[in-house]
Scaffold this motif. Structure first.
Motif, PDB file in Angstrom:
ATOM      1  N   HIS A  75       0.792  -1.230   0.000  1.00  0.00           N
ATOM      2  CA  HIS A  75       0.000   0.000   0.000  1.00  0.00           C
ATOM      3  C   HIS A  75       0.825   1.282   0.000  1.00  0.00           C
ATOM      4  O   HIS A  75       0.285   2.362  -0.274  1.00  0.00           O
ATOM      5  CB  HIS A  75      -0.954  -0.003   1.198  1.00  0.00           C
ATOM      6  N   HIS A  76       2.115   1.171   0.314  1.00  0.00           N
ATOM      7  CA  HIS A  76       2.988   2.342   0.321  1.00  0.00           C
ATOM      8  C   HIS A  76       4.320   1.952  -0.318  1.00  0.00           C
ATOM      9  O   HIS A  76       5.380   2.063   0.316  1.00  0.00           O
ATOM     10  CB  HIS A  76       3.187   2.863   1.746  1.00  0.00           C
ATOM     11  N   PRO A  77       4.269   1.487  -1.564  1.00  0.00           N
ATOM     12  CA  PRO A  77       5.493   0.988  -2.201  1.00  0.00           C
ATOM     13  C   PRO A  77       6.533   2.084  -2.369  1.00  0.00           C
ATOM     14  O   PRO A  77       6.218   3.227  -2.681  1.00  0.00           O
ATOM     15  CB  PRO A  77       4.994   0.474  -3.559  1.00  0.00           C
ATOM     16  N   ALA A  78       7.765   1.697  -2.103  1.00  0.00           N
ATOM     17  CA  ALA A  78       8.897   2.616  -2.262  1.00  0.00           C
ATOM     18  C   ALA A  78       9.788   2.082  -3.379  1.00  0.00           C
ATOM     19  O   ALA A  78       9.549   1.008  -3.938  1.00  0.00           O
ATOM     20  CB  ALA A  78       9.673   2.714  -0.956  1.00  0.00           C
ATOM     21  N   ALA A  79      10.820   2.828  -3.692  1.00  0.00           N
ATOM     22  CA  ALA A  79      11.742   2.391  -4.736  1.00  0.00           C
ATOM     23  C   ALA A  79      12.399   1.072  -4.351  1.00  0.00           C
ATOM     24  O   ALA A  79      12.686   0.227  -5.205  1.00  0.00           O
ATOM     25  CB  ALA A  79      12.802   3.464  -4.982  1.00  0.00           C
ATOM     26  N   THR A  80      12.631   0.886  -3.054  1.00  0.00           N
ATOM     27  CA  THR A  80      13.208  -0.354  -2.535  1.00  0.00           C
ATOM     28  C   THR A  80      12.109  -1.171  -1.881  1.00  0.00           C
ATOM     29  O   THR A  80      11.460  -0.705  -0.950  1.00  0.00           O
ATOM     30  CB  THR A  80      14.310  -0.057  -1.501  1.00  0.00           C
ATOM     31  N   ARG A  81      11.891  -2.373  -2.384  1.00  0.00           N
ATOM     32  CA  ARG A  81      10.870  -3.252  -1.814  1.00  0.00           C
ATOM     33  C   ARG A  81      11.503  -4.170  -0.778  1.00  0.00           C
ATOM     34  O   ARG A  81      12.656  -4.576  -0.902  1.00  0.00           O
ATOM     35  CB  ARG A  81      10.203  -4.095  -2.904  1.00  0.00           C
ATOM     36  N   MET A  82      10.718  -4.533   0.237  1.00  0.00           N
ATOM     37  CA  MET A  82      11.175  -5.464   1.253  1.00  0.00           C
ATOM     38  C   MET A  82      10.823  -6.908   0.904  1.00  0.00           C
ATOM     39  O   MET A  82      11.409  -7.842   1.446  1.00  0.00           O
ATOM     40  CB  MET A  82      10.578  -5.099   2.620  1.00  0.00           C
ATOM     41  N   ILE A  83       9.849  -7.109   0.018  1.00  0.00           N
ATOM     42  CA  ILE A  83       9.484  -8.438  -0.480  1.00  0.00           C
ATOM     43  C   ILE A  83       9.393  -8.345  -2.000  1.00  0.00           C
ATOM     44  O   ILE A  83       8.675  -7.490  -2.519  1.00  0.00           O
ATOM     45  CB  ILE A  83       8.140  -8.937   0.091  1.00  0.00           C
ATOM     46  N   PRO A  84      10.116  -9.193  -2.725  1.00  0.00           N
ATOM     47  CA  PRO A  84      10.066  -9.108  -4.187  1.00  0.00           C
ATOM     48  C   PRO A  84       8.651  -9.315  -4.729  1.00  0.00           C
ATOM     49  O   PRO A  84       7.850 -10.065  -4.162  1.00  0.00           O
ATOM     50  CB  PRO A  84      10.985 -10.250  -4.635  1.00  0.00           C
ATOM     51  N   LEU A  85       8.362  -8.652  -5.836  1.00  0.00           N
ATOM     52  CA  LEU A  85       7.065  -8.823  -6.484  1.00  0.00           C
ATOM     53  C   LEU A  85       6.892 -10.228  -7.043  1.00  0.00           C
ATOM     54  O   LEU A  85       5.797 -10.786  -7.013  1.00  0.00           O
ATOM     55  CB  LEU A  85       6.915  -7.799  -7.612  1.00  0.00           C
ATOM     56  N   ASP A  86       7.983 -10.793  -7.537  1.00  0.00           N
ATOM     57  CA  ASP A  86       7.916 -12.145  -8.094  1.00  0.00           C
ATOM     58  C   ASP A  86       7.664 -13.159  -6.974  1.00  0.00           C
ATOM     59  O   ASP A  86       8.449 -13.234  -6.025  1.00  0.00           O
ATOM     60  CB  ASP A  86       9.221 -12.480  -8.803  1.00  0.00           C
ATOM     61  N   PRO A  87       6.579 -13.949  -7.064  1.00  0.00           N
ATOM     62  CA  PRO A  87       6.244 -14.875  -5.966  1.00  0.00           C
ATOM     63  C   PRO A  87       7.357 -15.871  -5.661  1.00  0.00           C
ATOM     64  O   PRO A  87       7.586 -16.204  -4.494  1.00  0.00           O
ATOM     65  CB  PRO A  87       4.980 -15.573  -6.467  1.00  0.00           C
ATOM     66  N   GLN A  88       8.036 -16.344  -6.698  1.00  0.00           N
ATOM     67  CA  GLN A  88       9.107 -17.313  -6.466  1.00  0.00           C
ATOM     68  C   GLN A  88      10.276 -16.663  -5.737  1.00  0.00           C
ATOM     69  O   GLN A  88      10.853 -17.239  -4.814  1.00  0.00           O
ATOM     70  CB  GLN A  88       9.576 -17.909  -7.793  1.00  0.00           C
ATOM     71  N   ALA A  89      10.624 -15.448  -6.134  1.00  0.00           N
ATOM     72  CA  ALA A  89      11.722 -14.741  -5.475  1.00  0.00           C
ATOM     73  C   ALA A  89      11.365 -14.344  -4.043  1.00  0.00           C
ATOM     74  O   ALA A  89      12.255 -14.174  -3.202  1.00  0.00           O
ATOM     75  CB  ALA A  89      12.094 -13.495  -6.284  1.00  0.00           C
ATOM     76  N   ALA A  90      10.063 -14.206  -3.776  1.00  0.00           N
ATOM     77  CA  ALA A  90       9.628 -13.827  -2.430  1.00  0.00           C
ATOM     78  C   ALA A  90       9.734 -14.972  -1.437  1.00  0.00           C
ATOM     79  O   ALA A  90       9.829 -14.738  -0.224  1.00  0.00           O
ATOM     80  CB  ALA A  90       8.184 -13.324  -2.476  1.00  0.00           C
ATOM     81  N   LEU A  91       9.725 -16.210  -1.925  1.00  0.00           N
ATOM     82  CA  LEU A  91       9.728 -17.360  -1.009  1.00  0.00           C
ATOM     83  C   LEU A  91      10.962 -17.405  -0.108  1.00  0.00           C
ATOM     84  O   LEU A  91      10.817 -17.580   1.111  1.00  0.00           O
ATOM     85  CB  LEU A  91       9.586 -18.664  -1.794  1.00  0.00           C
ATOM     86  N   PRO A  92      12.190 -17.273  -0.622  1.00  0.00           N
ATOM     87  CA  PRO A  92      13.336 -17.293   0.293  1.00  0.00           C
ATOM     88  C   PRO A  92      13.351 -16.125   1.265  1.00  0.00           C
ATOM     89  O   PRO A  92      13.833 -16.253   2.398  1.00  0.00           O
ATOM     90  CB  PRO A  92      14.556 -17.265  -0.644  1.00  0.00           C
ATOM     91  N   VAL A  93      12.796 -14.984   0.865  1.00  0.00           N
ATOM     92  CA  VAL A  93      12.701 -13.849   1.787  1.00  0.00           C
ATOM     93  C   VAL A  93      11.800 -14.215   2.958  1.00  0.00           C
ATOM     94  O   VAL A  93      12.144 -13.996   4.129  1.00  0.00           O
ATOM     95  CB  VAL A  93      12.172 -12.604   1.050  1.00  0.00           C
ATOM     96  N   ARG A  94      10.646 -14.790   2.641  1.00  0.00           N
ATOM     97  CA  ARG A  94       9.721 -15.183   3.717  1.00  0.00           C
ATOM     98  C   ARG A  94      10.295 -16.326   4.557  1.00  0.00           C
ATOM     99  O   ARG A  94      10.090 -16.385   5.773  1.00  0.00           O
ATOM    100  CB  ARG A  94       8.365 -15.560   3.121  1.00  0.00           C
ATOM    101  N   LEU A  95      10.995 -17.243   3.896  1.00  0.00           N
ATOM    102  CA  LEU A  95      11.614 -18.342   4.632  1.00  0.00           C
ATOM    103  C   LEU A  95      12.588 -17.824   5.679  1.00  0.00           C
ATOM    104  O   LEU A  95      12.523 -18.202   6.855  1.00  0.00           O
ATOM    105  CB  LEU A  95      12.353 -19.271   3.662  1.00  0.00           C
ATOM    106  N   TRP A  96      13.496 -16.922   5.278  1.00  0.00           N
ATOM    107  CA  TRP A  96      14.506 -16.458   6.220  1.00  0.00           C
ATOM    108  C   TRP A  96      13.943 -15.478   7.236  1.00  0.00           C
ATOM    109  O   TRP A  96      14.448 -15.381   8.361  1.00  0.00           O
ATOM    110  CB  TRP A  96      15.731 -15.929   5.474  1.00  0.00           C
ATOM    111  N   ASP A  97      12.883 -14.791   6.899  1.00  0.00           N
ATOM    112  CA  ASP A  97      12.153 -14.017   7.903  1.00  0.00           C
ATOM    113  C   ASP A  97      11.631 -14.944   8.994  1.00  0.00           C
ATOM    114  O   ASP A  97      11.805 -14.693  10.192  1.00  0.00           O
ATOM    115  CB  ASP A  97      10.992 -13.263   7.239  1.00  0.00           C
ATOM    116  N   ARG A  98      11.013 -16.047   8.584  1.00  0.00           N
ATOM    117  CA  ARG A  98      10.495 -17.016   9.549  1.00  0.00           C
ATOM    118  C   ARG A  98      11.634 -17.676  10.315  1.00  0.00           C
ATOM    119  O   ARG A  98      11.522 -17.938  11.516  1.00  0.00           O
ATOM    120  CB  ARG A  98       9.666 -18.098   8.835  1.00  0.00           C
TER     121      ARG A  98
END
Length: 221
Positions: A75-98
């Motif tokens: 809802h407040h996207p910036a130039a730098t995202r904290m989670i990639p838009l690509d669902p596959q690329a987002a998985l390792p981000v969520r994994l290491w967050d967990r």
């Protein structure tokens, strides 16, 4: 306008703070002191679990640190995202967050909770088991970070926002100095301006941490 209800010492509050500072997102910080009845009542009105952080975005209330960061990206996207838009690329981000939340942060909290109990109710077995879990997590993180560039899951992300408090507090209790890749990663984290700002703002509260003597001198001065 965004308002973040938080406490500067609380580990899970650091995650959205790092994201907000790193992206340059404007918000109003609203510290909560649970020793004050009015603050406790306010937090309960925002989130009945009485846990911070809570983000207020207009009429929308967003609890839970990872969900707050996801909300900001949506809802407040910036130039730098904290989670990639690509669902596959987002998985390792969520994994290491967990991973950092569940296997380091929560395990570290078991040791803190034991230290906060009256002496006669402390349980050395709980502490020993928690430290053994931390050792296992450190070994896993060391192997993973040895194969990475700078950050936990590619570009700086939600995963690194989670890693800062987890490693900061766990390292003060059960150091990971024997793990060079983790140590180098932690040094990169604390040098990042957004992370350094969170640490600087938390510094006046470090005396409230039961293992404050384990906090490195470079963070206390």
């Amino acid at each position: 306008m965004l308002t973040l209800y938080y406490h500067p010492l609380a580990a899970y509050c650091w995650k959205p703070l790092v994201a907000l500072y790193d992206t340059g997102t404007e918000f109003t910080p609203h510290p909560i002191d649970l020793s004050k009845p009015e603050d406790a009542a306010l937090l309960e009105s925002l989130w009945p679990m009485r846990q911070f952080p809570v983000l207020l975005d207009g009429a929308t209330r967003v609890p839970e640190s990872s969900i707050i960061v996801e909300h900001l990206d949506l809802h407040h996207p910036a130039a730098t995202r904290m989670i990639p838009l690509d669902p596959q690329a987002a998985l390792p981000v969520r994994l290491w967050d967990r991973f950092f939340d569940m296997n380091i942060q929560l395990v570290m909290q078991q040791i803190v909770n034991d230290a906060l109990r009256p002496a006669e109710r402390r349980d050395p077995q709980v502490v020993d088991a928690a430290k053994a879990k931390l050792d296992r997590a450190y070994s896993i993180a060391e192997r993973h970070l040895s194969g990475q560039q700078d950050w936990a899951a590619g570009a700086f992300s939600l995963a690194d926002c989670a890693a800062l408090p987890a490693l900061f507090y766990a390292g003060a209790i059960h150091p990971f100095d024997a793990h060079p890749a983790m140590t180098a990663y932690f040094d990169r984290l604390v040098a990042r301006p957004s992370c350094a700002r969170v640490l600087a703002e938390a510094r006046p509260c470090f005396d409230l941490f039961p293992f404050r003597d384990g906090i490195a001198a470079r963070f206390r001065s």
